[in-house]
Design a protein around this motif. Structure first.
Motif, PDB file in Angstrom:
ATOM      1  N   GLN A 263       0.852  -1.190   0.000  1.00  9.63           N
ATOM      2  CA  GLN A 263       0.000   0.000   0.000  1.00  9.63           C
ATOM      3  C   GLN A 263       0.893   1.247   0.000  1.00  9.63           C
ATOM      4  OE1 GLN A 263      -3.341  -0.131  -0.263  1.00  9.63           O
ATOM      5  NE2 GLN A 263      -3.212  -2.376  -0.319  1.00  9.63           N
ATOM      6  N   PRO A 264       0.395   2.363  -0.535  1.00 10.83           N
ATOM      7  CA  PRO A 264       1.226   3.577  -0.630  1.00 10.83           C
ATOM      8  C   PRO A 264       1.700   4.120   0.717  1.00 10.83           C
ATOM      9  CG  PRO A 264      -0.718   3.750  -2.046  1.00 10.83           C
ATOM     10  CD  PRO A 264      -0.909   2.533  -1.194  1.00 10.83           C
ATOM     11  N   ASP A 265       0.984   3.804   1.810  1.00  9.20           N
ATOM     12  CA  ASP A 265       1.369   4.343   3.121  1.00  9.20           C
ATOM     13  C   ASP A 265       2.115   3.317   3.978  1.00  9.20           C
ATOM     14  OD1 ASP A 265      -0.769   2.669   3.489  1.00  9.20           O
ATOM     15  OD2 ASP A 265      -1.894   4.006   4.814  1.00  9.20           O
ATOM     16  N   ASP A 266       2.676   2.297   3.351  1.00 12.68           N
ATOM     17  CA  ASP A 266       3.375   1.247   4.091  1.00 12.68           C
ATOM     18  C   ASP A 266       4.648   1.751   4.770  1.00 12.68           C
ATOM     19  OD1 ASP A 266       1.688  -0.851   3.597  1.00 12.68           O
ATOM     20  OD2 ASP A 266       2.839  -1.689   1.929  1.00 12.68           O
ATOM     21  N   VAL A 267       4.788   1.412   6.054  1.00 12.70           N
ATOM     22  CA  VAL A 267       6.098   1.402   6.709  1.00 12.70           C
ATOM     23  C   VAL A 267       6.522  -0.058   6.666  1.00 12.70           C
ATOM     24  CG1 VAL A 267       7.391   1.823   8.815  1.00 12.70           C
ATOM     25  CG2 VAL A 267       5.530   3.363   8.167  1.00 12.70           C
ATOM     26  N   PHE A 268       7.570  -0.338   5.908  1.00  8.92           N
ATOM     27  CA  PHE A 268       7.922  -1.705   5.509  1.00  8.92           C
ATOM     28  C   PHE A 268       9.250  -2.083   6.135  1.00  8.92           C
ATOM     29  CE2 PHE A 268       9.795  -4.852   2.721  1.00  8.92           C
ATOM     30  CZ  PHE A 268       8.726  -5.630   2.275  1.00  8.92           C
TER      31      PHE A 268
END
Length: 345
Positions: free
Chosen positions: A198-203
Motif C-alpha cells: 500500500q502507498p502508506d506502508d512502513v515496511f
C-alpha cells in the motif's frame, strides 16, 4: 505473438496475478495455458514491456506449441514438419525489439529438454530441430552470442521457443552486490506481493541481507518508509551499496533481531527471509514477541523458511499471531514455504 514465462515452482498463481494486473485490462493480452513452473500467454503489445515481469525466471517467445505428442518416433516428423513450414521473420523482429543482436546469418544453439519415456532419445529430438534451422541457413554455435532455441517435450506437449531474457534476467542486474545466501529476487518479489503493498506502508525487513526484499518493495509502488537491518556488517554494507542514494526515504541498522529499536505498533508490513538454521539463530517465542510488538493490528507478516515444520510448531504455540496463508515453494534443490501471518486480534 505467443510468449511463456518460467517461474519458481509454487509461484505460478502469483505470476498469473502479476500478468493480469499489468496487462489483463487490455485486449492485447490473454493467458492461454498454465502449467507447473510455466505460464503461456498471448500478447500483441511491445515485447519490451514483458522484460519488466518481476515474477519470471525466464521469458520466451513460443515459435511452436505442438500438442498431442505421443511416444512414437512419428512425433519427430510432426515437429520437423511444423518447423519447416514456419515463417521466422516476425520472430526475428520480436528478438530485435527486445534488444537481441541478430546477424545476417542467424547464429543459434539448441537447448533440449525431455521428460517421460519415448521411443526416441533426447539427441534425436535435438538433431531434428537443429537440422531444420541449418536448412534455413542458420549457423549453429556453442557460444552464448546467438539465439537460444529451447526444444522441450513435457507430457503431451512440445514447445519450440526462443529465449528473450538474458542469463541474469532473474537476478536483476541492477543489484551491485550479491551475497552467497541471498534470496532470489523473483521469490522476494512474490513475498512482497503477498504482503499486499500500500502507498502508506512502513515496511520492515529485520534480517535484510543484501537488501533484495527491500529493493523489490521499493520497485513495487509507492511506500511511506523502508527499514532494514542485519546482524552482519558485510550484509549491511551490501544493502547500502545496492540502494545507493535511490529509493528514499529508507534507513538501515546494524542490530540483533531479538531486540529491535523501533516503536510499538509502528510497522505495517514485515517481510523476511529466515535463516536456514532457525535454532542457531534462536528463532522462537522471543522472535515472535518482537514481531507482535512492532506490527500494527491491520498489518501482516510474510516469512520464507525452509524449516516450515519447525517454525509452524512454534507459531501454533504462540496465540498472538495466526497463520493465514502458506505457499509451498520448490526452488531447485531447496523446498520451502512462504507463510503469511496476521495479528490474531
Amino acid at each position: 505473438m505467443i510468449y511463456s514465462i518460467f517461474v519458481i515452482g509454487g509461484l505460478e498463481n502469483i505470476a498469473r496475478q502479476e500478468l493480469n494486473s499489468r496487462f489483463g485490462e487490455t485486449k492485447e493480452f490473454k493467458i492461454i495455458l498454465r502449467k507447473p513452473r510455466r505460464i503461456v500467454f498471448q500478447y500483441l503489445g511491445n515485447p519490451r514491456d514483458l522484460l519488466s515481469i518481476r515474477s519470471a525466471e525466464n521469458l520466451f517467445l513460443v515459435i511452436r506449441h505442438i500438442p498431442k505428442i505421443t511416444r512414437s518416433r512419428s512425433s519427430l516428423a510432426s515437429i520437423r514438419q511444423s518447423l519447416t513450414r514456419f515463417n521466422f521473420e516476425d520472430v526475428l523482429g520480436v528478438c530485435r525489439q527486445v534488444g537481441l543482436r541478430i546477424k545476417k546469418r542467424v547464429q543459434f544453439r539448441v537447448i533440449t529438454r525431455m521428460a517421460g519415456f519415448r521411443n526416441f532419445q533426447k539427441r534425436d529430438l535435438h538433431q531434428v530441430v537443429e537440422r531444420v534451422l541449418i536448412e534455413r541457413g542458420w549457423k549453429p554455435t556453442e557460444s552464448n552470442t546467438g539465439l537460444d532455441v529451447w526444444n522441450e517435450i513435457y507430457g503431451d506437449d512440445a514447445y519450440i521457443s526462443i529465449r528473450l531474457s538474458t542469463t541474469d534476467f532473474a537476478q536483476r542486474s541492477r543489484k551491485q552486490v550479491n551475497l552467497s545466501d541471498s534470496i532470489k529476487p523473483t521469490l522476494a518479489y512474490s513475498m512482497v506481493r503477498l504482503s499486499k503493498p500500500q502507498p502508506d506502508d512502513v515496511f520492515l525487513d529485520p534480517m535484510c541481507g543484501a537488501g533484495t526484499i527491500l529493493l523489490e518493495r521499493a520497485n513495487s509502488g509507492r511506500y511511506k518508509y523502508l527499514i532494514g537491518g542485519d546482524l552482519s556488517k558485510n550484509a549491511l554494507a551490501a544493502t547500502l551499496n545496492n540502494f545507493g542514494r535511490q529509493h528514499q526515504p529508507c534507513q538501515f541498522f546494524l542490530w540483533n533481531v531479538q531486540s529491535l529499536p523501533l516503536k510499538p505498533r509502528s510497522i505495517d508490513k514485515i517481510v523476511c527471509n529466515l535463516p536456514v538454521d532457525l535454532e542457531q539463530y534462536s528463532i522462537g517465542k522471543d522472535f515472535l514477541d518482537q514481531f507482535n510488538y512492532l506490527i500494527k493490528p491491520s498489518g501482516n507478516i510474510v516469512l520464507h523458511t525452509t524449516q516450515s515444520g519447525y517454525f509452524k510448531k512454534i507459531l501454533n504455540q504462540y496465540k498472538k499471531l495466526r497463520l493465514r496463508q502458506q505457499v509451498h515453494v520448490s526452488n531447485r534443490d531447496a523446498e520451502g514455504h512462504i507463510l503469511v501471518i496476521h495479528p490474531s486480534g
